[in-house]
Design an enzyme around this catalytic site. Structure first.
Site, PDB file in Angstrom:
ATOM      1  N   SER A  56      20.987  61.090  70.822  1.00  0.00           N
ATOM      2  CA  SER A  56      19.583  61.310  70.457  1.00  0.00           C
ATOM      3  C   SER A  56      18.645  60.220  70.976  1.00  0.00           C
ATOM      4  CB  SER A  56      19.453  61.341  68.928  1.00  0.00           C
ATOM      5  OG  SER A  56      20.410  62.216  68.376  1.00  0.00           O
ATOM      6  N   CYS A 164      27.578  61.808  46.460  1.00  0.00           N
ATOM      7  CA  CYS A 164      26.662  62.841  45.954  1.00  0.00           C
ATOM      8  C   CYS A 164      27.169  63.562  44.693  1.00  0.00           C
ATOM      9  CB  CYS A 164      26.338  63.837  47.057  1.00  0.00           C
ATOM     10  SG  CYS A 164      27.731  64.246  48.110  1.00  0.00           S
ATOM     11  N   GLN A 191      31.259  71.845  45.586  1.00  0.00           N
ATOM     12  CA  GLN A 191      30.299  71.101  46.396  1.00  0.00           C
ATOM     13  C   GLN A 191      29.736  71.945  47.545  1.00  0.00           C
ATOM     14  OE1 GLN A 191      32.790  67.013  45.546  1.00  0.00           O
ATOM     15  NE2 GLN A 191      31.538  67.062  47.371  1.00  0.00           N
ATOM     16  N   LYS A 220      36.711  58.875  45.513  1.00  0.00           N
ATOM     17  CA  LYS A 220      35.366  58.346  45.221  1.00  0.00           C
ATOM     18  C   LYS A 220      34.931  58.751  43.812  1.00  0.00           C
ATOM     19  CE  LYS A 220      34.090  59.144  49.973  1.00  0.00           C
ATOM     20  NZ  LYS A 220      33.400  60.113  50.812  1.00  0.00           N
ATOM     21  N   ARG A 250      35.041  72.512  48.189  1.00  0.00           N
ATOM     22  CA  ARG A 250      33.868  72.934  48.967  1.00  0.00           C
ATOM     23  C   ARG A 250      33.669  74.427  48.740  1.00  0.00           C
ATOM     24  NH1 ARG A 250      30.662  69.307  50.610  1.00  0.00           N
ATOM     25  NH2 ARG A 250      32.183  68.188  51.891  1.00  0.00           N
ATOM     26  N   HIS A 257      25.530  70.342  44.153  1.00  0.00           N
ATOM     27  CA  HIS A 257      26.926  70.191  43.731  1.00  0.00           C
ATOM     28  C   HIS A 257      27.017  70.443  42.220  1.00  0.00           C
ATOM     29  CE1 HIS A 257      27.596  68.707  47.646  1.00  0.00           C
ATOM     30  NE2 HIS A 257      27.858  67.436  47.403  1.00  0.00           N
TER      31      HIS A 257
END
Ligand code: NAP
Length: 375
Positions: A56, A164, A191, A220, A250, A257
């Site tokens: 980028s 998150c 999630q 986590k 997922r 979530h």
């Protein structure tokens, strides 16, 4: 002689120039775009520099980022030239939403150059001198910055926000931990795909499907809440003494979530002997509704008026209906009820790229600014 007119900046332009210039590392990604969206209208911070990968760098932001959000790309960001990671930056406040493969080193580099690095990435979250901050829950952990600066030298530092899912879980149970203490917690997450970043999960893998594995995520969710709900002491962080077991999945949801939680109180037997479970549920309900913290007290610009929104309906929270509660900055909680195995259970929902990422980091930076901790 013709009279020369000097154009005076408008009050809007003057206000804009006074805002603190900030840089965003990983500005083109899923979280990076949220930063751009949320910071474009921010009263204190102004997007000054954007940084991404060599794919980028050199392009205008509008060309480099494949803009995916529901609002249009802010004009103030569209023409910014994307910088390379490692470039010298003018901004002393740096938000990081870099891929974890490069975040660790890059964040250390900018901190060593004197920047306040406010990060979403996992790399430094569990470091013994780095606050893993939720301003409503553990703003006292900012005291760790004195130790961090002393150890690492210089004026710069790193502050992180949680994973998150963790942030939804930790916020939802913080008032319960304060009121009764938590001994054991089971967390089962569903999630959203945006949590995996733009290149994360292909539609072919997730549509009509549930994937019962997210690499590194269970670890986590099992470790971060213990640090967040623990204490900062002169000897370092002391984890909250709870055990957590997590399943992370997922699911085909775009944003938001959902976390199903069952927990046992630390003094479970004593409490259950003296109080009926309905009374304990009422106590928890009151603690959730009354929950407020430093951002609300200080009136920080991104602070939700009510950090936890408790929903009475038996089929809520739902991602599509509830993820934007309080501009996506609140955690919604519902289905608070007794648990036949532990003590109580509930369902929490967090907008993963707002309260779970960019919005959380911005709130952290607002707290740093309000406390005069920014370099
Ligand atoms: P993403 O969509 O994949 O974006 C990653 C960003 O990192 C892009 O801007 C990318 O730039 C940049 N990048 C990748 N490799 C790079 C390199 N070698 N050098 C410089 N820049 C590089 O990921 P994301 O979902 O936004 O997540 C970003 C970070 O936030 C991750 O650490 C993630 O774990 C964390 N996080 C994400 C969420 C979430 O809900 N998505 C929530 C909390 C925390 P290019 O576009 O140029 O490749």
């Amino acid at each position: 002689m013709s009279e020369m007119t000097i154009e005076q900046p408008s009050s809007k332009e003057r206000a804009s120039r006074q805002r603190i210039p900030v840089a965003i590392l990983g500005a083109t990604g899923s979280v990076g775009q949220r930063f751009i969206q949320l910071l474009a209208a921010h009263p204190w911070f102004r997007i000054h520099e954007v940084v991404a990968s060599d794919r980028s760098a050199g392009k205008a932001y509008g060309d480099a980022a494949d803009w995916k959000l529901e609002t249009s790309l802010p004009t103030e960001a569209a023409d910014l030239r994307v910088r390379s990671l490692g470039d010298d930056l003018e901004s002393a406040l740096v938000f990081s939403s870099l891929d974890a493969s490069v975040a660790g080193e890059a964040e250390e580099l900018y901190a060593s150059r004197g920047c306040a690095v406010v990060s979403n990435s996992r790399n430094h979250r569990m470091a013994p001198d780095v606050p893993l901050l939720i301003p409503e829950v553990n703003c006292d952990h900012l005291d760790a910055l004195k130790v961090q600066k002393k150890r690492r030298g210089g004026k710069g530092f790193i502050v992180t926000n949680p994973n998150c899912s963790t942030i939804g879980l930790a916020m939802a149970v913080a008032p319960i931990e304060r009121a009764h203490g938590i001994d054991v917690m089971h967390a089962f997450t569903m999630q959203a795909v945006s949590g995996a970043g733009y290149a994360g999960v292909s539609s072919f893998a997730i549509l009509d499907n549930v994937v019962p594995y997210i690499g590194g995520e269970e670890e986590k969710v099992e470790s971060e809440p213990r640090k967040i709900l623990g204490r900062w002491t002169p000897e370092g962080f002391k984890d909250a003494p709870m055990k957590i077991s997590a399943h992370t999945n997922r699911v085909p949801v775009l944003d938001g979530h959902t976390i199903c939680v069952s927990l046992r109180f630390r003094q479970s037997e004593d409490l259950r002997r003296h109080f009926p479970i309905e009374k304990l549920i009422d106590d928890v309900r009151e603690a959730l509704v009354a929950f407020r913290g430093e951002p609300q007290r200080l009136g920080l610009p991104s602070a939700p008026e009510q950090p936890i929104v408790l929903l009475p309906d038996s089929d809520r929270p739902q991602p599509r209906l509830d993820r934007n509660a309080q501009n996506g900055m609140a955690v919604t909680v519902g289905r608070l009820r007794p648990c036949p195995v532990l003590d109580i259970r509930l369902v929490a929902l967090v907008h993963n790229t707002i309260r779970g990422a960019a919005g959380a980091a911005i709130l952290n930076a607002e707290l740093l600014h309000a406390r005069k901790l920014l370099p």
